[in-house]
Design an enzyme around this catalytic site. Structure first.
Site, PDB file in Angstrom:
ATOM      1  N   TYR A  37       4.902 -16.434  40.921  1.00 56.94           N
ATOM      2  CA  TYR A  37       5.651 -17.295  41.847  1.00 56.94           C
ATOM      3  C   TYR A  37       4.747 -18.410  42.350  1.00 56.94           C
ATOM      4  O   TYR A  37       3.600 -18.149  42.726  1.00 56.94           O
ATOM      5  CB  TYR A  37       6.163 -16.488  43.047  1.00 56.94           C
ATOM      6  CG  TYR A  37       7.647 -16.256  42.980  1.00 56.94           C
ATOM      7  CD1 TYR A  37       8.513 -17.345  42.914  1.00 56.94           C
ATOM      8  CD2 TYR A  37       8.181 -14.981  42.971  1.00 56.94           C
ATOM      9  CE1 TYR A  37       9.884 -17.152  42.827  1.00 56.94           C
ATOM     10  CE2 TYR A  37       9.553 -14.781  42.883  1.00 56.94           C
ATOM     11  CZ  TYR A  37      10.398 -15.871  42.815  1.00 56.94           C
ATOM     12  OH  TYR A  37      11.740 -15.691  42.740  1.00 56.94           O
ATOM     13  N   GLU A  89       6.069 -21.436  44.411  1.00 60.37           N
ATOM     14  CA  GLU A  89       6.827 -22.470  45.126  1.00 60.37           C
ATOM     15  C   GLU A  89       5.885 -23.489  45.751  1.00 60.37           C
ATOM     16  O   GLU A  89       4.874 -23.107  46.343  1.00 60.37           O
ATOM     17  CB  GLU A  89       7.687 -21.854  46.232  1.00 60.37           C
ATOM     18  CG  GLU A  89       9.067 -21.487  45.733  1.00 60.37           C
ATOM     19  CD  GLU A  89       9.381 -20.048  45.972  1.00 60.37           C
ATOM     20  OE1 GLU A  89       8.473 -19.222  45.782  1.00 60.37           O
ATOM     21  OE2 GLU A  89      10.542 -19.761  46.340  1.00 60.37           O
ATOM     22  N   ASP A 119      18.867 -41.358  32.118  1.00 60.12           N
ATOM     23  CA  ASP A 119      18.906 -40.005  31.571  1.00 60.12           C
ATOM     24  C   ASP A 119      18.441 -40.116  30.123  1.00 60.12           C
ATOM     25  O   ASP A 119      19.204 -40.486  29.226  1.00 60.12           O
ATOM     26  CB  ASP A 119      20.328 -39.449  31.659  1.00 60.12           C
ATOM     27  CG  ASP A 119      20.402 -38.014  31.156  1.00 60.12           C
ATOM     28  OD1 ASP A 119      19.466 -37.595  30.428  1.00 60.12           O
ATOM     29  OD2 ASP A 119      21.387 -37.324  31.463  1.00 60.12           O
ATOM     30  N   THR A 153      15.232 -33.689  29.330  1.00 55.48           N
ATOM     31  CA  THR A 153      14.910 -32.327  28.898  1.00 55.48           C
ATOM     32  C   THR A 153      13.663 -32.398  28.024  1.00 55.48           C
ATOM     33  O   THR A 153      13.336 -33.453  27.477  1.00 55.48           O
ATOM     34  CB  THR A 153      16.042 -31.721  28.058  1.00 55.48           C
ATOM     35  OG1 THR A 153      16.430 -32.678  27.085  1.00 55.48           O
ATOM     36  CG2 THR A 153      17.230 -31.337  28.887  1.00 55.48           C
ATOM     37  N   LYS A 183      14.394 -31.433  23.186  1.00 57.75           N
ATOM     38  CA  LYS A 183      15.167 -32.112  22.132  1.00 57.75           C
ATOM     39  C   LYS A 183      14.173 -32.737  21.148  1.00 57.75           C
ATOM     40  O   LYS A 183      13.333 -32.004  20.625  1.00 57.75           O
ATOM     41  CB  LYS A 183      16.133 -33.102  22.765  1.00 57.75           C
ATOM     42  CG  LYS A 183      17.181 -32.386  23.666  1.00 57.75           C
ATOM     43  CD  LYS A 183      18.263 -33.299  24.142  1.00 57.75           C
ATOM     44  CE  LYS A 183      19.399 -32.562  24.809  1.00 57.75           C
ATOM     45  NZ  LYS A 183      19.226 -32.348  26.249  1.00 57.75           N
ATOM     46  N   ARG A 206      12.351 -25.196  26.382  1.00 61.34           N
ATOM     47  CA  ARG A 206      13.545 -25.562  27.153  1.00 61.34           C
ATOM     48  C   ARG A 206      13.103 -25.886  28.580  1.00 61.34           C
ATOM     49  O   ARG A 206      12.326 -25.139  29.173  1.00 61.34           O
ATOM     50  CB  ARG A 206      14.549 -24.404  27.181  1.00 61.34           C
ATOM     51  CG  ARG A 206      15.139 -24.108  25.843  1.00 61.34           C
ATOM     52  CD  ARG A 206      16.418 -23.336  25.979  1.00 61.34           C
ATOM     53  NE  ARG A 206      17.495 -24.242  26.292  1.00 61.34           N
ATOM     54  CZ  ARG A 206      18.152 -24.946  25.381  1.00 61.34           C
ATOM     55  NH1 ARG A 206      17.845 -24.856  24.098  1.00 61.34           N
ATOM     56  NH2 ARG A 206      19.131 -25.744  25.744  1.00 61.34           N
TER      57      ARG A 206
HETATM   58  N1  DSN Z   1      23.834 -30.035  25.710  1.00 63.84           N
HETATM   59  C1  DSN Z   1      23.101 -31.258  25.527  1.00 63.84           C
HETATM   60  C2  DSN Z   1      23.463 -31.928  24.265  1.00 63.84           C
HETATM   61  O1  DSN Z   1      23.747 -31.233  23.316  1.00 63.84           O
HETATM   62  O2  DSN Z   1      23.437 -33.140  24.176  1.00 63.84           O
HETATM   63  C3  DSN Z   1      23.215 -32.165  26.696  1.00 63.84           C
HETATM   64  O3  DSN Z   1      23.005 -31.462  27.852  1.00 63.84           O
END
Ligand code: DSN
Length: 422
Positions: free
Chosen positions: A61, A63, A207, A233, A236, A242
């Site tokens: 933990y 925080e 974003d 994120t 990707k 993740r």
């Molecule tokens: N789920 C993601 C995507 O596939 O683009 C976006 O959050």
């Protein structure tokens, strides 16, 4: 079939203790190795990232932020977070980085929390036109707690209509403008968004979840010099664990940090933070930069092959890692195309196309991306075969034929194995 040697001795302990879950892990490894992975938002992260993610850091933990924690014993995990922050700032040329968001949606929620209050107007691309749930969808907090105004893509070119963005901004004077999308294959004009935001004194939030890996690999322009805040994120094209991350100007650092913790998250996942640090180091290599530009070359080759073979790419092609295909010309819905592809071991997703007459769960399109197959080592010359496998599968009406296509898929991916055996 996958075997436990991929994970080593810890996995053998798991197999003994919980064979059902051990089998899920093996079956998923097998699925990733034997199919064609074309989901634009997925990738095959490195064993080093997986090692950090599956580590004892999960136990801690922490925080707060490095040097300012609410728990003792954080001196070791602090080092991971400090490394992740400094690597993120260096890689992206950002003044501030917060590496704690659990996901892209959490990162976006933190940006709302930092800059807006419930009821404020927010201007964004709707989910139906390629945006994201957190860009004002009525089923998401963003559409329920805020007043979303949506710009669109042009009907003819299917490029963002910047004149409309500006006129909506001047008319509604939103507190925040969101640029970035999940199913928009073209580059975003960040300078145009900055200019419009400045005209009305709005916060510009980018974003960048889908394309930040291409920015990290210096394959496309960066939003960092233009945006107040960039959320994304890490799993990707970026090819990390993740999770989520936020970059911002120094003037917003305090607000962003307070928004992530304590406003909307508790303890950070320190295993994920360490794994983010690992990928941020990987991204500085020339191998990663070559990878990022190859992702785009592959997507462009695949889009052009699909187009030639009769599947229309929305907007005529792509500048990035993703292609949105309009299936209306061949009379198959996105839902049915996804089902057929699943049977042939081609993993992609149904997706609404701009001005789609079908509801989202049916849709008229599919979205495909090249991050995973490029990680596997495929190049432009393999895209002809990938395109013809996709097209044959989507057009195939007899379920009995998919076993044969799956065998061809398997033969192709066996030459470019995901997680090759030692
Ligand atoms: N789920 C993601 C995507 O596939 O683009 C976006 O959050």
């Amino acid at each position: 079939m996958a075997d436990s040697t991929f994970w080593g001795p810890d996995f053998q302990a798991l197999e003994q203790q919980d064979p059902e879950i051990a089998k899920v892990l093996l079956d998923e490894l097998d699925r990733q190795r034997t199919g064609l992975q074309l989901i634009a938002s997925e990738n095959l992260t490195s064993p080093a990232v997986l090692a950090a993610f599956g580590s004892v850091l999960s136990n801690k933990y922490a925080e707060g932020y490095p040097g300012r924690r609410y728990y003792g014993g954080c001196e070791v995990v602090d080092r991971a977070e400090e490394l992740a922050i400094s690597r993120a700032k260096h890689l992206f040329g950002a003044e501030h980085a917060n590496v704690q968001p659990h996901s892209g949606a959490s990162a976006n929620l933190a940006a709302y929390a930092a800059f807006t209050k419930p009821g404020d107007k927010v201007l964004a691309l709707s989910l139906a036109q390629g945006g994201h749930l957190t860009h004002g969808s009525p089923v998401n907090f963003s559409g329920q707690w805020f007043e979303p105004i949506h710009y669109t893509v042009k009907r003819d070119s299917e490029y963002i209509d910047y004149d409309e963005v500006r006129s909506l901004a001047l008319e509604h004077r939103p507190r925040m403008i969101i640029a970035g999308a999940t199913a928009y294959p073209r580059l975003v004009d960040f300078a145009a968004f900055r200019q419009i935001s400045d005209e009305i004194n709005a916060i510009l939030m980018v974003d960048a979840a889908h394309f930040i890996g291409l920015v990290a690999g210096k394959a496309i322009p960066s939003p960092v010099p233009y945006a107040d805040v960039v959320c994304f994120t890490t799993h990707k094209v970026l090819r990390g664990p993740r999770g989520g991350m936020i970059l911002s100007r120094a003037e917003h650092a305090k607000e962003i940090d307070k928004a992530v913790f304590p406003k909307m998250q508790g303890g950070p996942l320190m295993n994920a933070v360490a794994a983010k640090a690992v990928v941020l180091k990987e991204c500085t290599t020339t191998a990663y930069q070559d990878y990022a530009s190859q992702v785009i070359k592959n997507a462009q080759a695949l889009a052009s092959e699909l187009d030639k073979q009769g599947l229309r790419p929305v907007s005529g092609g792509t500048d990035t890692h993703l292609i949105l295909l309009d299936l209306q010309g061949i009379g198959v819905t996105g839902k049915e195309a996804e089902r057929r592809c699943d049977l042939a071991k081609i993993t992609l997703n149904k997706n609404s196309i701009p001005y789609d007459p079908q509801p989202p769960m049916v849709s008229s399109g599919v979205r495909v991306g090249t991050p995973s197959i490029t990680t596997q080592g495929m190049r432009e010359s393999q895209m002809t075969e990938v395109a013809s496998l996709i097209l044959r599968t989507i057009k195939e009406t007899e379920d009995s034929k998919f076993t044969q296509i799956a065998a061809e898929v398997n033969a192709l991916v066996a030459q470019y194995p995901a997680y090759p055996r030692a």
